[in-house]
Design an enzyme around this catalytic site. Structure first.
Site, PDB file in Angstrom:
ATOM      1  N   LYS A 135      -9.728   3.409  -1.706  1.00  0.00           N
ATOM      2  CA  LYS A 135      -9.249   2.347  -2.206  1.00  0.00           C
ATOM      3  C   LYS A 135     -10.186   1.108  -2.005  1.00  0.00           C
ATOM      4  O   LYS A 135     -10.520   0.655  -1.248  1.00  0.00           O
ATOM      5  CB  LYS A 135      -7.493   2.013  -1.759  1.00  0.00           C
ATOM      6  N   SER A 140       0.130   0.618  -5.416  1.00  0.00           N
ATOM      7  CA  SER A 140      -1.311  -0.047  -5.883  1.00  0.00           C
ATOM      8  C   SER A 140      -2.390   0.817  -5.673  1.00  0.00           C
ATOM      9  O   SER A 140      -3.571   0.719  -6.036  1.00  0.00           O
ATOM     10  CB  SER A 140      -1.279  -1.492  -5.082  1.00  0.00           C
ATOM     11  N   GLY A 148       4.979  -0.937   0.328  1.00  0.00           N
ATOM     12  CA  GLY A 148       6.088  -0.844  -0.449  1.00  0.00           C
ATOM     13  C   GLY A 148       6.390   0.333  -1.322  1.00  0.00           C
ATOM     14  O   GLY A 148       7.564   0.834  -1.873  1.00  0.00           O
ATOM     15  N   GLY A 149       5.329   1.334  -1.411  1.00  0.00           N
ATOM     16  CA  GLY A 149       5.587   2.487  -2.045  1.00  0.00           C
ATOM     17  C   GLY A 149       4.156   2.867  -2.389  1.00  0.00           C
ATOM     18  O   GLY A 149       3.863   3.559  -3.086  1.00  0.00           O
ATOM     19  N   SER A 150       2.884   2.168  -1.930  1.00  0.00           N
ATOM     20  CA  SER A 150       1.779   2.005  -2.826  1.00  0.00           C
ATOM     21  C   SER A 150       0.963   3.361  -2.695  1.00  0.00           C
ATOM     22  O   SER A 150       0.006   3.373  -3.343  1.00  0.00           O
ATOM     23  CB  SER A 150       0.907   0.865  -2.599  1.00  0.00           C
TER      24      SER A 150
END
Length: 587
Positions: free
Chosen positions: A150, A225, A247-249
Site C-alpha cells: 500500500k 483505504s 476502521g475496516g481498510s
C-alpha cells in the site's frame, strides 16, 4: 463608508483616503495573485507526480517486453493460476525461476492497472531485489514471491503520499521494517498501490492519481483505504499484498473484491516506517495486515513476517512466532454469531451469508451460540468518531493543501468545517427526526479538554472489558458476523462513513478480524434489496440502498473474529469457513 472606517482605525494619523484605498486594492490584487500562484504550484506538483508514474509504467512495459523476447515460452496463465503455496513450492524446487514469476506478475499488473488505475507506482528496485535473492544460499519462506504494498508503507527512494499533495516532495530514506522483513524472507516488493486522499475513506480516489475501479465491475468501488491492493489482487496482478486497517481498510476492500484479508491485533506486526495523514492517534490504532486470494496465503505471510528479523528490527513488537499447531488444529469450535449490530443494518445478501455460514458450521459439528455485541451506536459515535475527530476535525482538515478535496470526501469535509457550536445546534434540531445523523454531528464536535480525552480513553478500556466479559461468559472461541458489502457504486462511501460499524468495532476493541468471501449476489438478493428499509428510515438508509444496488454476481463475504493476539485461531476459523463455502459451491 470605507473612508470613515479608515479614519476610525487610524484616528491619530493623517490619512489620505484615496491612497489608503489604492493600497487596499493593490493588497487585494496581490492576495488573489498569491492564491493563484499557490494553486498553480500545486497543479504542477500533481502533474509531475502523474508524469513520474506514467514514465515508470512505460519503463516497466518495456522491461516486460524485453523479457518476453528473451523468454517467449513462458506459460503465463499456468503461473497466474497457482496459489501462493503452490507457487512457493515451485520456486523452492526450481521448476520456476523468480525472474519468470516476477515478470509474469509485472505484465499482469500492467494490464490490471490499465483497466482499474490501481497502481500508484512500480518499484524499479525490484530488479535489484531479484538479483539479491538469486545470490542468497538460504531461501526464505517467501522466496521469489512478488508482493504489492500500500502507498503509505515506506519503500526506500519512493514517496509515501497518502493521496496528499503535501507528501509529494520528499522520497523516504529507508525501507519500513515490514518491507525489510519481506525482503529478508525472499519476497520481491514490486508495486505500490493507490489509496483514497488522506486514507480516511473506504472508496479509493484522490486528486493526484484519480479513481481506482473494482476489477469485477468498473461501476463499483474496490473499497478502501487499501483499495489499490484490493483491485490489483482481485484482478490477478498480485498474489500477495500488504494493506493497513483502522476502521475496516483491509476488510472492506477484501469484501468488495472477493478476497481474504486479515486485520491483526495492533503491534503484532511492526508499524515502523509507515506514515499516515494525521499522526499520534493511539486510542484506536492503525494495523498492517495481509490480503490475498485464500486463507492459506494469509497464514504463510503471517508466518514469514513473525520472525526473529522483525522482533530484532522493532523491539516494540512482541516476540510471538506464528503458532502452526493452532492454525492446523481440527478441534471443534464454539462460535458466537450475529447478523446485525442493530445500528446500521446491512443489505439482505450480507445477512444471508452469515446465516448460510452458520448453518454450514453447525452441520460440520461446531457449536453455534447467539451473540449480541453491546451498544454499537455508542461505540460508533462516542468511541470511534471521537477518537479521530477529538479536535473537531481540524488536524484532518489541515492536510488538504490548497483546499483541494477529492469529490468522494466533500461530504465528510463539509461536515467537519461546520463550527463546533453549529454542529451542536444542528444535532439538537435533527435529534427528534434523524437520531443517527444528530449523534454523528455531535461526535464531530470533538472534545474540549484533556480531562475529557482521558475519560474517553477510559471509556474505550471499559468497553473492551465489558465485551470480553460477555465473550467469556458464553465461553466463545471465535465470533462469526457480517461485514459491509457488496461493493458500493463509486462515490457513495464518503456519504456513509458510519456504515462501517461492522468493521470499526474490532478496531476499537483491538481484536484480530478477517474477511472471507462465501457467496455472490443473486437475483433473489437484488429483489429483496428493493424491500430494504433499514432501522431509522433516514437518508443514510436510503443512500445505502442506492450504493449497493446493481451488484449481481459480485462477492458476498463474512467476518471472522478472535480475541487479541489470537491471529492463528482467527485464521484457522477463516480457513474452516472458506473450506465449507467452497464445498457448498462445488456441490
Amino acid at each position: 463608508m470605507i473612508q470613515q472606517q479608515l479614519r476610525q482605525l487610524l484616528p491619530e494619523r493623517e490619512v489620505d483616503p484615496s491612497a489608503a484605498l489604492a493600497l487596499l486594492g493593490s493588497s487585494a490584487v496581490a492576495m488573489v495573485v498569491w492564491k493563484w500562484l499557490g494553486k498553480r504550484q500545486i497543479q504542477k506538483k500533481m502533474e509531475e507526480a502523474r508524469r513520474t508514474r506514467d514514465e515508470g509504467v512505460k519503463k516497466t512495459a518495456k522491461a516486460v517486453q524485453q523479457f518476453r523476447e528473451q523468454v517467449p515460452s513462458v506459460q503465463t496463465d499456468a503461473i497466474l493460476s497457482l496459489s501462493l503455496l503452490e507457487l512457493t513450492e515451485r520456486l523452492r524446487e526450481g521448476s520456476l525461476s523468480p525472474r519468470t514469476v516476477l515478470y509474469t506478475y509485472l505484465e499482469k499488473a500492467l494490464e490490471v492497472t490499465q483497466q482499474t488505475n490501481c497502481l500508484r507506482h512500480f518499484i524499479p528496485e525490484c530488479e535489484e531485489q531479484l538479483q539479491e535473492i538469486e545470490r542468497q544460499k538460504e531461501k526464505g519462506l517467501l522466496y521469489g514471491i512478488p508482493v504489492s504494498i500500500k502507498d503509505h508503507i515506506s519503500h526506500k527512494g519512493h514517496l509515501s503520499t497518502c493521496g496528499l499533495v503535501q507528501c509529494l516532495d520528499t522520497p523516504v530514506q529507508e525501507d519500513s521494517v515490514l518491507v525489510k522483513v519481506l525482503k529478508s524472507q525472499g519476497a520481491i516488493p514490486f508495486a505500490m498501490t493507490n489509496v483514497p486522499q488522506s486514507l480516511f475513506n473506504y472508496d479509493c480516489s484522490n486528486p493526484i492519481f484519480g479513481q481506482t475501479l473494482n476489477p469485477l465491475n468498473h461501476q463499483k468501488s474496490p473499497g478502501g483505504s487499501s483499495g489499490g491492493e484490493g483491485a490489483l489482487i482481485a484482478g490477478g496482478g498480485s498474489i500477495l499484498g500488504i494493506g493497513s486497517d483502522v476502521g475496516g481498510s483491509i476488510r472492506l476492500p477484501s469484501s468488495f473484491c472477493g478476497l481474504c484479508g486479515l486485520k491483526p491485533t495492533a503491534e503484532r506486526l511492526s508499524l515502523s516506517g509507515v506514515s499516515g495523514s494525521v499522526s499520534g492517534i493511539l486510542a484506536v490504532p492503525w494495523v498492517l495486515g495481509p490480503m490475498a486470494r485464500d486463507v492459506d496465503s494469509l497464514a504463510l505471510c503471517m508466518k514469514a513476517l513473525l520472525c526473529q528479523e522483525m522482533f530484532q528490527l522493532d523491539p516494540t513488537v512482541p516476540p510471538i512466532p506464528f503458532d502452526e499447531e493452532v492454525y492446523s488444529s481440527s478441534a471443534r469450535l464454539r462460535v458466537g454469531y450475529y447478523d446485525t449490530d442493530s445500528y446500521f443494518p446491512l443489505p439482505p445478501c450480507m445477512r444471508r451469508a452469515v446465516r448460510e455460514t452458520r448453518e454450514a458450521l453447525q452441520a460440520a459439528g461446531h457449536q453455534l451460540v447467539p451473540f449480541s455485541p453491546p451498544r454499537i451506536h455508542y461505540v460508533m459515535t462516542e468511541l470511534f468518531l471521537k477518537t479521530f475527530f477529538a479536535d473537531g476535525g481540524r488536524a484532518w482538515l489541515d492536510v488538504f493543501t490548497g483546499g483541494i478535496v477529492d469529490p468522494s470526501l466533500k461530504s465528510q469535509v463539509n461536515s467537519c468545517k461546520i463550527p463546533r457550536l453549529g454542529k451542536k445546534l444542528l444535532a439538537l434540531i435533527l435529534k427528534p427526526l434523524f437520531p443517527r445523523l444528530a449523534d454523528y454531528l455531535s461526535a464531530l464536535g470533538g472534545m474540549r479538554s484533556v480531562k475529557e480525552m482521558w475519560n474517553h480513553h477510559h471509556q474505550i478500556e471499559a468497553y473492551r472489558t465489558e465485551f470480553i466479559a460477555r465473550w467469556r461468559e458464553l465461553r466463545l472461541d471465535v465470533v462469526l458476523c457480517p461485514v459491509l458489502g457488496p461493493a458500493f457504486t463509486t462515490g457513495y462511501a464518503g456519504k456513509l462513513l458510519t456504515a462501517i460499524s461492522s468493521t470499526m468495532l474490532y478496531n476499537v476493541l483491538n481484536f484480530p478480524a478477517g474477511v472471507v468471501p462465501v457467496s455472490t449476489v443473486t437475483e433473489a438478493d437484488e429483489e429483496e434489496l428493493k424491500l430494504y428499509q433499514g432501522y431509522c428510515d433516514d437518508p443514510w438508509d436510503r443512500t445505502l440502498k442506492q450504493a449497493v444496488a446493481g451488484a449481481m454476481g459480485l462477492p458476498v463475504a463474512v467476518q471472522c473474529v478472535a480475541l487479541p493476539w489470537q491471529e492463528e485461531l482467527c485464521l484457522r476459523f477463516m480457513k474452516e469457513v472458506e473450506t465449507l463455502s467452497r464445498e457448498k459451491r462445488a456441490a
